[in-house]
Write a protein that holds these residues in place. Sequence first.
Motif, PDB file in Angstrom:
ATOM      1  N   VAL A 150      -2.671  -3.754   1.326  1.00 13.84           N
ATOM      2  CA  VAL A 150      -2.142  -4.014  -0.023  1.00 13.84           C
ATOM      3  C   VAL A 150      -0.685  -4.430   0.094  1.00 13.84           C
ATOM      4  CG1 VAL A 150      -1.628  -3.019  -2.284  1.00 13.84           C
ATOM      5  CG2 VAL A 150      -3.699  -2.320  -1.080  1.00 13.84           C
ATOM      6  N   ARG A 151      -0.338  -5.549  -0.522  1.00 17.68           N
ATOM      7  CA  ARG A 151       1.057  -5.992  -0.541  1.00 17.68           C
ATOM      8  C   ARG A 151       1.836  -5.192  -1.580  1.00 17.68           C
ATOM      9  NH1 ARG A 151       3.710  -9.239   2.975  1.00 17.68           N
ATOM     10  NH2 ARG A 151       4.796 -10.363   1.310  1.00 17.68           N
ATOM     11  N   LEU A 152       2.962  -4.650  -1.148  1.00 15.84           N
ATOM     12  CA  LEU A 152       3.861  -3.942  -2.068  1.00 15.84           C
ATOM     13  C   LEU A 152       5.215  -4.627  -1.971  1.00 15.84           C
ATOM     14  CD1 LEU A 152       2.944  -0.216  -1.239  1.00 15.84           C
ATOM     15  CD2 LEU A 152       2.083  -1.604  -3.137  1.00 15.84           C
ATOM     16  N   ILE A 179       6.676  -5.612   1.559  1.00 15.61           N
ATOM     17  CA  ILE A 179       6.089  -4.721   2.562  1.00 15.61           C
ATOM     18  C   ILE A 179       4.568  -4.719   2.376  1.00 15.61           C
ATOM     19  CG2 ILE A 179       5.977  -2.278   3.281  1.00 15.61           C
ATOM     20  CD1 ILE A 179       8.625  -3.416   3.965  1.00 15.61           C
ATOM     21  N   ALA A 232       1.232  -2.293   2.829  1.00 19.67           N
ATOM     22  CA  ALA A 232       0.692  -0.954   3.097  1.00 19.67           C
ATOM     23  C   ALA A 232      -0.700  -1.126   3.694  1.00 19.67           C
ATOM     24  CB  ALA A 232       0.627  -0.137   1.803  1.00 19.67           C
ATOM     25  N   LEU A 233      -0.939  -0.475   4.829  1.00 20.06           N
ATOM     26  CA  LEU A 233      -2.231  -0.552   5.499  1.00 20.06           C
ATOM     27  C   LEU A 233      -2.863   0.834   5.511  1.00 20.06           C
ATOM     28  CD1 LEU A 233      -1.169  -2.537   8.717  1.00 20.06           C
ATOM     29  CD2 LEU A 233      -2.130  -3.486   6.612  1.00 20.06           C
ATOM     30  N   PHE A 234      -4.104   0.909   5.082  1.00 15.93           N
ATOM     31  CA  PHE A 234      -4.848   2.155   5.240  1.00 15.93           C
ATOM     32  C   PHE A 234      -5.881   1.930   6.335  1.00 15.93           C
ATOM     33  CE2 PHE A 234      -8.316   5.129   4.378  1.00 15.93           C
ATOM     34  CZ  PHE A 234      -7.596   6.317   4.372  1.00 15.93           C
ATOM     35  N   THR A 264      -1.942   5.996   6.845  1.00 16.92           N
ATOM     36  CA  THR A 264      -1.302   4.904   6.120  1.00 16.92           C
ATOM     37  C   THR A 264      -0.113   4.395   6.921  1.00 16.92           C
ATOM     38  OG1 THR A 264      -1.975   5.783   3.976  1.00 16.92           O
ATOM     39  CG2 THR A 264      -0.078   4.304   3.995  1.00 16.92           C
ATOM     40  N   LEU A 313       3.155   1.536   6.732  1.00 18.74           N
ATOM     41  CA  LEU A 313       3.917   0.545   5.974  1.00 18.74           C
ATOM     42  C   LEU A 313       4.518  -0.417   6.983  1.00 18.74           C
ATOM     43  CD1 LEU A 313       5.772   2.682   3.300  1.00 18.74           C
ATOM     44  CD2 LEU A 313       3.895   1.085   2.936  1.00 18.74           C
TER      45      LEU A 313
END
Lengths: 287, 91
Positions: free
Chosen positions: B17-19, B22, B24-26, B33, B35
């Motif tokens: 997921v792009r934040l 940055i 975020a990878l799960f 998790t 970052l």
Amino acid sequence: MRHSVSLKIGPVGFRIGSDWRVPIAALKDLYRDYPAPDDGIADFNVRLFAARFWRRFIRPSVMIGGDYIIPDAAPLPLEMGLLAAEMGMNLQMALGQRRYLLLHASAVVRDGKALLMSGVSGAGKSTLAALLMARGWRLMGDEFALIDPMSGLVYGFPRLISLKNAAIGLMRSTLPQGRFGPLMKATPKGNIRHLVPDAQAIAAMETPARPALILFPTFGHAPAERAVDEAEAFVRLTQASTNFVGLGQAGFDTLTRLVREVPARAIDYPDTESALRLVEDLWSATA
Amino acid sequence: MAGPQYLAEPARRIKSVRLGGITALFHRPSARTHLVGSPVPEILDALQETAMDANALLTFLQDRYEVADADPASLAARLAELEAAGLVRVA
């Protein structure tokens, strides 16, 4: 146990048992307007017990037990039995809650939309939530906000508001008609006095709200405000969650969705008047 | 001489997921998790289908993303971190 009470706070049912009458009597009085757990079945149990039989009577000290415990937790004197019960309930939520992503945050609602305030102990999130309640906002809780992984909605947990030190006098003068618990002096967190949430908060305690703004307040600085980007909000809220890791991907999905959908701001404030002005201005501008 | 060949975890094992700037990878197998910032998402993408050694990966990243000052030592450090995290493995 000899004495017990069952009650529901937000969507969560508790049964609190005690070796002593006094803490249960205080809970029954302060939570008298709260419903019982659904079908009488509690989600969590809390036990207040004496480590040794004679500790019921001689310098009585309260051990906190329950479905989830912290080993070697220090007992509290019986005069702080109400605090022990509240700590016991918080502990069950912090260690055992799996249905919701649990954020260490206060939450209030206006026009059906929720404001979340997350910060370290002493940041003022309880005091700000109580002051906003006094101004007509619906209090969802001063300690935990529960995020539903399916809908992304916030569910409240309007337990007794835990006022500490200077906040006690402030709220006594702000809400002279408010219902307050006993003053507990020199607890591990200083002086503590509980405030019962108002009728609106209790009546609507199971009604969720769409989160609209996240604030990270810090007390003790000149008034300031800055945007918090998605990544910083994510990191701060993982630190503010006790079950982010335990929920696995559900926690990850819930929190990434929250920080992508809801704007976040950090505010510094030197006094509560400044804080309330900042909150109201930001709410008008963003929510 | 070719070094170890690296391959990324399959995309189905990572929720990304792009934040803002940055990502975020799960990582599903470890439930951890991460970052990460550039060039980690690009490395994981490059190593999805084809195993490469560090030199080939550096060339690929320079060509694909026009990285002017790509640094072999930095890339080696990133690969070591990603291997330790279980996000890439030696094929």
